[in-house]
Write an enzyme that holds these catalytic residues in place. Structure first.
Site, PDB file in Angstrom:
ATOM      1  CG  ASP A 195     -90.835  63.642 -68.851  1.00 55.17           C
ATOM      2  OD1 ASP A 195     -91.606  63.781 -67.878  1.00 55.17           O
ATOM      3  OD2 ASP A 195     -89.695  64.157 -68.921  1.00 55.17           O
ATOM      4  CE  LYS A 250     -89.382  67.730 -68.981  1.00 52.11           C
ATOM      5  NZ  LYS A 250     -87.991  67.378 -69.244  1.00 52.11           N
TER       6      LYS A 250
END
Ligand code: ADP
Ligand code: ASP
Ligand code: MG
Length: 831
Positions: A685, A689
């Site tokens: 995750d 980003k």
């Protein structure tokens, strides 16, 4: 506001007219008495036929003339009226008998028509039976003391060029005679029907009861004429075509005439003349909601009216054709236009619009489609000489034309009205065939292709009536973030609408299975309920987007609060179609490069915006800060960041006093981790980003290019969640070793994402000295540090809570507002 409307206690003679829509059934008819009980000394109620009746009668007459079968329709209409009579006044035998006699007479007329005994009078009598019948029903509903006037006994009319004309003297004499034998001051009269000079039955034309009421108001010297219908007044456009049409509080007789003439069905165009002659105020009101003030139609508009809106209304007339006379030899030849119009006049063709190119190379007029062939023949004949010697080349006809008219007294003093209209049509990609401005400057009309009519009307309407920052919004995926955003919208939207021009209309909502679409707007607070249980319809993302991209609202925006890759797949297409997209969903920003570049390419073409601030650091201004650095010419050296609230919390808490696995369990208990903590621990995750930030910085980076250290030992990567949780302490020994080694050097562990100018991207656990900014974070804080030319020795830091529905929803909301704010101007973050 209108110049003080007459107060009802001062009303002496009041005329009311009820349209078919107000007379649909017994219940509606029974609701009329209080509407006319306004204290006037004398009251005249003019009625149309029950809703749909005239259409049925016209069809029956046509059927009879064609020797077809009208009997079933006759039976049905008779039954409908007798049922209504029974519901209104069950014990009124006279009413029942009179209706039976009316329908017997109707049957005789239909039989005569079937037998070939036609004639205009008989046909008119058939068409007008509905008004006879409804006037009986209304009289019964009003109770004792009401006389009934069959308008054929007083109204004498003749056919005229502009429609039916009134024989005022004859009508006045007949009315006086009728009144001499009918003393009541309360009268119900039939609309629509009259007699010709020859005494034969005739009608005032479809929708003619409005005109009847105006004639009777004139004859009775009324103080006011109220036309009751099924809408709140005269609206800025036909509400069936433009859902956002708004009620006009006042208008002038002239404006009302132009609107009606150009097709606004709410009024018959001839209604104004008889009341105008006596300056009788005309008011349009809604029987369904008498509390609404309606529209006042007065001799003049009140002071300052044009400032509110120079254009009062927009209408569309369909079934038109353009006829164009083309020729080089017409230049400077006086009388060409005159000859053209004389020819059309001679053929009985009425011309709706005329325009002439300044070169005089062609003259163009718009006529009814049904009259275009006779018109062509007449013009060809009139210009036969000019054709023969080549001065005139052709008469060209373009079929399937509609005329869009913008009407308003105030247009005269307002420069730019035409420009705004043409600008709106151009934006809606509507091709204009001809333009005409009425000599009064009260009207600008444009001829367009009939297929463009509704789109053109909506585009023009929004250009004049909607805020340029009106946005049609669709939301997908009301999960945690979506629900929170709905709550934020519910709290903020009303104030936003009254404080600023921004008008966000939530018109569609969807979850992974279903969607609910609303023509107007869904209250954000009701949105979830619209989908449950089994509310709305099955989800179809293309239909969803098409609905959001409504032609009558200037802008469209989709908020995707799902975590789905399938919706991200749609973004390039949506953006290409001009729909702005705002999302906390990381898939588009960090997914396949080809899709990402398609999205950016679509943006360059359509100008639609893509807002994704909430994908990194939730509500923190991370993307915005990076964008500003780059746009102001700074050079980025590195980005370092703690981009996961979960991992931030774990390493902020991990000081060796408790095993790492225990902290993971606690974080899970607090709801800080995903249900499967490996989703956080894998670092994936965070890597997403980092990819988003890298792309924002102009690097062509994808997930495969990021060097990600997973905190999940290989042996635990493929086991089930339960087993993983059971074996969590397998994480402890290696992590403990790293911590101790770091501590021995005076360092502390942090989970960090790092990007350098050369495109090197890493995600993993690093040991940092005590003075590093990341050692000074709290709880689940995110921190992003930008090292640039300008922020070289002392980097720019953005820090704060970077996870949780509240701040994420606020990040999404911020993007939506930034886009909406920029729409009305050429400046702003997303302009
Ligand atoms: P009635 O039966 O009361 O005479 P009509 O059906 O003849 O009613 O006229 C009212 C209808 O006119 C409205 O229901 C509306 O759909 C339509 N209409 C078209 N243009 C306008 C407009 N500009 N303002 C109001 N209504 C309009
Ligand atoms: N009943 C007539 C019609 O339908 C007249 C009217 O409604 O105004 O045209
Ligand atoms: Mg009408």
């Amino acid at each position: 506001m209108p110049s003080a409307p007459p107060a009802s206690e001062h009303l002496v003679r009041h005329v009311h007219k009820f349209g078919g829509s107000s007379l649909a059934d017994a219940t509606r008819i029974l609701s009329l008495p209080p509407l006319v009980a306004d204290g006037a000394a004398s009251t005249l109620v003019v009625v149309s036929a029950m809703h749909g009746t005239t259409n049925a009668l016209v069809a029956m007459a046509d059927e009879a003339v064609a020797k077809g079968d009208w009997r079933a329709a006759w039976q049905a209409l008779r039954a409908r009226h007798l049922d209504a009579a029974a519901a209104i006044a069950a014990d009124n035998a006279a009413l029942h008998d009179a209706l039976v006699a009316d329908f017997d007479a109707l049957r005789e007329d239909l039989e005569a028509l079937t037998a070939g005994d036609a004639g205009d009078a008989r046909i008119a009598r058939v068409h007008g039976l509905g008004e006879i019948a409804s006037s009986r029903l209304v009289q019964a509903a009003l109770g004792d003391g009401w006389a009934r006037l069959d308008a054929r006994d007083v109204l004498v009319v003749h056919p005229g060029e502009m429609g039916v004309g009134v024989e005022w003297e004859a009508s006045r004499t007949k009315l006086a005679a009728w009144r001499a034998t009918h003393p009541p001051q309360r009268i119900v009269a039939t609309g629509f029907i009259a007699r010709g000079r020859d005494g034969n039955d005739t009608t005032l034309g479809r929708n003619g009861s409005d005109y009847s009421a105006a004639i009777l108001a004139h004859l009775f010297d009324a103080d006011e004429l109220t036309i009751w219908t099924d809408v709140d007044g005269v609206l800025s456009a036909d509400p069936r075509l433009v859902p956002d049409a708004t009620v006009l509080p006042t208008m002038s007789y002239a404006e009302a005439w132009e609107l009606a003439y150009f097709g606004a069905k709410v009024l018959h165009p001839q209604t104004m003349a008889p009341v105008q002659a006596r300056g009788i105020p005309l008011r349009i009101r809604n029987t369904l909601d008498p509390s609404v003030p309606g529209t006042w139609i007065l001799p003049e508009n009140p002071e300052g009216d044009a400032e509110l809106s120079p254009v009062k209304g927009l209408t569309i007339v369909r079934d038109m054709a353009v006829l164009e006379l083309v020729g080089n030899g017409m230049v400077g030849v006086p009388g060409t236009a005159e000859k053209l119009f004389a020819a059309l006049h001679g053929a009985g063709v009425s011309v709706t619009m005329i325009s002439q190119g300044s070169s005089e190379h062609s003259i163009c007029c718009v006529v009814r489609a049904s009259q275009v062939e006779p018109a062509r023949a007449a013009v060809e004949q009139a210009f036969a000489d000019a054709f023969a010697d080549g001065r005139t080349q052709a008469v060209e006809v373009t079929p399937d034309i509609a005329v869009l008219a913008a009407v308003g007294d105030g247009m005269v003093g307002f420069p730019g009205v035409a420009a705004r209209l043409f600008g709106a049509l151009a934006q809606a990609r509507v091709n204009i065939r001809a333009i005409a401005q009425g000599a009064s400057e009260r009207n600008i009309s444009v001829a367009i292709a009939e297929t463009d009519a509704t789109r053109a009307l909506r585009a023009a309407h929004s250009a004049f009536w909607l805020s340029p920052q009106t946005v049609s919004v669709g939301m997908i995926g009301p999960g945690n973030v979506g629900r929170t955003l709905l709550a934020q919208l519910a709290a903020v939207l009303p104030g936003l609408r009254s404080r600023s021009q921004v008008d966000l209309r939530l018109r569609a909502i969807a979850n992974s299975k279903r969607m609910a679409l609303d023509h107007f707007a869904i209250e954000p607070g009701d949105a979830i309920a619209r989908l449950h249980p089994e509310g709305g319809e099955p989800l179809d993302l293309d239909a969803f987007a098409a609905h959001v991209r409504a032609g009558h609202i200037p802008h469209a925006l989709i908020i995707d609060c799902s975590a789905s890759d399938a919706t991200a797949q749609k973004y390039p297409g949506w953006i290409a179609a001009g729909i702005h997209v705002v999302t906390p969903n990381k898939h588009a920003g960090s997914g396949a490069w080809t899709r990402y570049s398609a999205l950016r390419e679509a943006q360059r073409h359509s100008g639609a915006k893509f807002g994704y601030e909430a994908t990194v650091g939730a509500g923190l201004p991370v993307i915005l800060t990076l964008r500003n650095l780059i746009d102001t010419g700074d050079t980025l050296h590195a980005v370092d960041g703690m981009l996961s609230g979960t991992l931030a919390w774990l390493f902020n808490s991990y000081d060796g006093s408790r095993p790492f696995s225990e902290l993971v369990r606690e974080a899970r208990g607090l709801g800080y981790t995903e249900p499967d903590p490996r989703d956080d621990l894998s670092g994936l995750d965070v890597a997403r980003k980092l990819v988003i930030l890298a792309r924002e910085a102009g690097l062509q980076l994808s997930l495969e290019d990021v060097d990600v250290e997973s905190l999940v030992p290989e042996a635990l990567q493929d086991v089930g969640v339960e087993e993983f949780l059971a074996r969590l302490d397998e994480l402890d020994a290696p992590m403990d070793a790293r911590l101790r080694e770091a501590q021995s050097k005076g360092l502390g562990l942090r989970h960090l994402a790092r990007l350098t100018r050369d495109g090197k991207a890493t995600v993993g656990v690093v040991a940092l000295p005590a003075e590093h900014a990341c050692r000074h974070t709290r709880l689940t804080d995110n921190l992003v540090q930008f090292t640039t030319d300008r922020y070289a020795s002392n980097p720019l830091v953005v820090q704060g809570p970077g996870a949780g529905p509240d701040v994420t929803a606020a990040g999404v909301f911020g993007d939506v507002l930034a886009i909406a704010n920029a729409l009305g101007s050429s400046e702003g973050r997303y302009a």
